[in-house]
Design a protein around this motif. Structure first.
Motif, PDB file in Angstrom:
ATOM      1  N   ILE A 348       0.844  -1.204   0.000  1.00 58.66           N
ATOM      2  CA  ILE A 348       0.000   0.000   0.000  1.00 58.66           C
ATOM      3  C   ILE A 348       0.874   1.246   0.000  1.00 58.66           C
ATOM      4  O   ILE A 348       0.629   2.206  -0.752  1.00 58.66           O
ATOM      5  N   THR A 349       1.907   1.246   0.830  1.00 58.05           N
ATOM      6  CA  THR A 349       2.806   2.407   0.908  1.00 58.05           C
ATOM      7  C   THR A 349       3.489   2.657  -0.427  1.00 58.05           C
ATOM      8  O   THR A 349       3.574   3.806  -0.895  1.00 58.05           O
ATOM      9  N   ASN A 350       3.973   1.593  -1.069  1.00 60.28           N
ATOM     10  CA  ASN A 350       4.638   1.749  -2.361  1.00 60.28           C
ATOM     11  C   ASN A 350       3.678   2.258  -3.430  1.00 60.28           C
ATOM     12  O   ASN A 350       4.058   3.063  -4.284  1.00 60.28           O
ATOM     13  N   ASN A 351       2.445   1.774  -3.412  1.00 64.20           N
ATOM     14  CA  ASN A 351       1.468   2.214  -4.413  1.00 64.20           C
ATOM     15  C   ASN A 351       1.096   3.680  -4.252  1.00 64.20           C
ATOM     16  O   ASN A 351       0.858   4.390  -5.240  1.00 64.20           O
ATOM     17  N   THR A 357       9.069   8.292  -2.314  1.00 62.71           N
ATOM     18  CA  THR A 357      10.101   7.707  -1.447  1.00 62.71           C
ATOM     19  C   THR A 357      11.035   6.759  -2.199  1.00 62.71           C
ATOM     20  O   THR A 357      11.814   6.044  -1.572  1.00 62.71           O
ATOM     21  N   GLU A 358      10.956   6.734  -3.512  1.00 61.13           N
ATOM     22  CA  GLU A 358      11.805   5.837  -4.288  1.00 61.13           C
ATOM     23  C   GLU A 358      13.276   6.156  -4.056  1.00 61.13           C
ATOM     24  O   GLU A 358      13.689   7.315  -4.018  1.00 61.13           O
ATOM     25  N   GLY A 359      14.074   5.113  -3.892  1.00 60.88           N
ATOM     26  CA  GLY A 359      15.499   5.310  -3.658  1.00 60.88           C
ATOM     27  C   GLY A 359      15.839   5.586  -2.217  1.00 60.88           C
ATOM     28  O   GLY A 359      16.940   6.074  -1.920  1.00 60.88           O
ATOM     29  N   ALA A 364      12.219   2.362   4.061  1.00 61.53           N
ATOM     30  CA  ALA A 364      11.438   1.125   3.989  1.00 61.53           C
ATOM     31  C   ALA A 364      11.781   0.188   5.135  1.00 61.53           C
ATOM     32  O   ALA A 364      10.888  -0.426   5.744  1.00 61.53           O
ATOM     33  N   ASN A 365      13.064   0.085   5.475  1.00 64.71           N
ATOM     34  CA  ASN A 365      13.474  -0.772   6.587  1.00 64.71           C
ATOM     35  C   ASN A 365      12.956  -0.247   7.920  1.00 64.71           C
ATOM     36  O   ASN A 365      12.548  -1.029   8.792  1.00 64.71           O
TER      37      ASN A 365
END
Length: 519
Positions: A348-351, A357-359, A364-365
């Protein structure tokens, strides 16, 4: 001496690790013939047969029930020792504030008070003390190996109760000297972990307290000896486990003919589901129906094992053949459910904010760690999943905004934050599409694991959307495959007979009808 070997237990553990590795590999290899069609249709059935029978039910006597219970207890203990490297016996300490704990304390204190009064009397009364030394002698002798004759003779000579009684009659007995000898001998026989206890015994001045603490340390030494024996037996049990468990379960089945009822229902459920799936496929337009579809026994059994990953362990009884691994399977399922939620949150967060937040792998960790901490104990009945998901959503927005501000980028607006939190909270809803997607991919991954000959050497590719939990999922998958493959090795003949009856009954009846003469 048994505990001289105990003091080298670190080196022994290293060798047992290699044995454990070889054992894990052997668990993962199930021979093809056990799962092939021939094994399920052949007439050469194993003596371990399904309890289904046309004869009337047999009355089971009390002795038979107790024999079956003993076999089950022995089989469970052997299984736990072999597969659980951390298994060890521990003293069962009663809570101090419990009734049993208070009664035990009062009775023990009364005993030692009486002993003290007897030793302080004029003249002293030594009979109870002598009986204690007699008991101590037997415990010390139990620690010796069969070849420890020198120490055995020495202990019997010094703690000769007949001689001690004669000395007591002439007021020549040295209780403190006897206690010092016992402490010295305990120091020679104990494991290194008890060295501090021995030093404390030597520093104790009151003879009654010395005797009291001697028995306490001896109890600890007996537990050390039991655990040392378990570690020594583990490699031998691992090599003989499959045959031993199969033999014990066969004995249980002979004593209790209904011992495979739950297992039969568990497999039958998968058979019915696969038959329904084949029927739906056959009715699909454009599908050729030139031959009657047949079920694969291996597929049916693997699908049965997959059901264990969604089992309700609180309300539903496990198949009898999986009772020994029930706790491990339940713990594995609970961890898997937590990983599912983390994967859903990450997806959901990535979508929603992935482009922003890419890169930023450290973000993410960090979000994964936050989710894992807040989801601890999510399988408890008192756990409020919706509330926790809402909290994770809020914390995710905070962390994302903090990271964006550090890079002088615009933060998430209120609408995006509200949408993110709302989608997080909706995960727990029934038929949630994201949950269903992640669940199907995890099931696919676990199913592919069961088809591999050795999951430890060659892991299947990770489906999309599961990269965030790849390391944890591979570890759980390996553990799950080990449990399943060992279970197949042990109970393969029992499953073969059940599947033969469920899958090929109609086929056998058809052959009989075809061979019958027509009028």
């Amino acid at each position: 001496m048994p505990f001289n070997g105990e003091k080298q237990c670190v080196g022994e553990d290293q060798t047992s690790d290699s044995d454990s590795s070889r054992f894990s590999e052997s668990m993962a290899s199930l021979s093809d013939y056990e799962c092939s069609r021939q094994s399920f249709t052949s007439d050469s059935s194993s003596k371990s047969s399904s309890p289904a029978s046309t004869s009337p039910p047999r009355v089971v006597t009390f002795d038979e029930v107790m024999a079956a219970a003993r076999n089950l207890s022995n089989m469970t203990l052997a299984h736990e020792i072999a597969v659980n490297e951390n298994f060890q016996l521990k003293q069962d300490a009663l809570p101090d504030n419990s009734l049993a704990g208070r009664v035990k304390h009062i009775v023990h204190q009364a005993f030692w008070d009486v002993l003290e009064s007897e030793l302080n009397a004029d003249p002293p009364e030594y009979e109870h003390a002598i009986k204690l030394f007699e008991e101590i002698r037997e415990i010390l002798l139990s620690f010796l190996t069969p070849c420890g004759n020198r120490l055995r003779n020495q202990i019997c000579e010094v703690l000769d109760t007949d001689l001690i009684r004669q000395q007591a009659e002439h007021s020549a007995v040295d209780i403190q000297g006897l206690a010092n000898y016992v402490i010295s001998m305990m120091g020679k026989l104990c494991a290194p972990v008890r060295d501090n206890d021995i030093r404390e015994l030597k520093a104790t001045g009151n003879i009654v307290e010395v005797l009291r603490q001697i028995f306490h340390v001896l109890d600890l030494m007996k537990m050390d000896m039991a655990n040392f024996t378990i570690r020594s037996l583990r490699p031998h049990l691992q090599r003989q486990l499959v045959e031993y468990e199969r033999t014990k379960f066969q004995e249980i089945l002979e004593e209790t003919p209904s011992a495979l009822d739950q297992t039969t229902e568990w497999i039958k459920e998968s058979v019915n589901e696969e038959l329904l799936s084949l029927s739906e496929t056959a009715l699909t337009p454009g599908v050729e129906n030139s031959s009657k579809p047949s079920l694969s026994p291996t597929l049916v059994l693997n699908n049965s094992y997959l059901k264990l990953l969604q089992w309700d362990y609180q309300k539903k009884e496990l198949p009898e053949t999986l009772m020994t691994d029930g706790a491990r399977l339940q713990e594995l399922t609970e961890k898997l459910n937590q990983l599912k939620v983390i994967a859903c949150l990450s997806l959901i967060t990535n979508n929603m904010v992935g482009a922003i937040t890419e890169g930023l792998p450290e973000l993410a960790n960090r979000l994964k760690r936050i989710s894992a901490v807040l989801l601890e104990g999510m399988n408890k009945e008192t756990f409020n999943l919706k509330e926790v998901l809402n909290s994770i959503g809020v914390q995710t927005c905070v962390e994302v905004n903090k990271t964006l501000m550090e890079r002088s980028l615009p933060t998430l607006n209120a609408e995006i934050q509200a949408n993110l939190v709302g989608q997080f909270s909706s995960i727990e809803e029934e038929d949630n599409p994201i949950w269903s997607l992640i669940d199907k991919r995890i099931q696919l991954y676990m199913k592919s694991l069961l088809c591999l000959p050795s999951p430890q050497k060659c892991m299947p590719p990770m489906p999309g959307g599961l990269a965030v939990i790849q390391q944890e999922l591979e570890a759980l998958g390996s553990q799950y495959a080990n449990i399943v493959n060992l279970n197949k090795q042990v109970y393969g003949p029992f499953y073969a007979n059940i599947l033969r009856k469920l899958l090929f009954r109609e086929e056998t009846m058809g052959k009989v009808n075809a061979s019958s003469p027509t009028n």
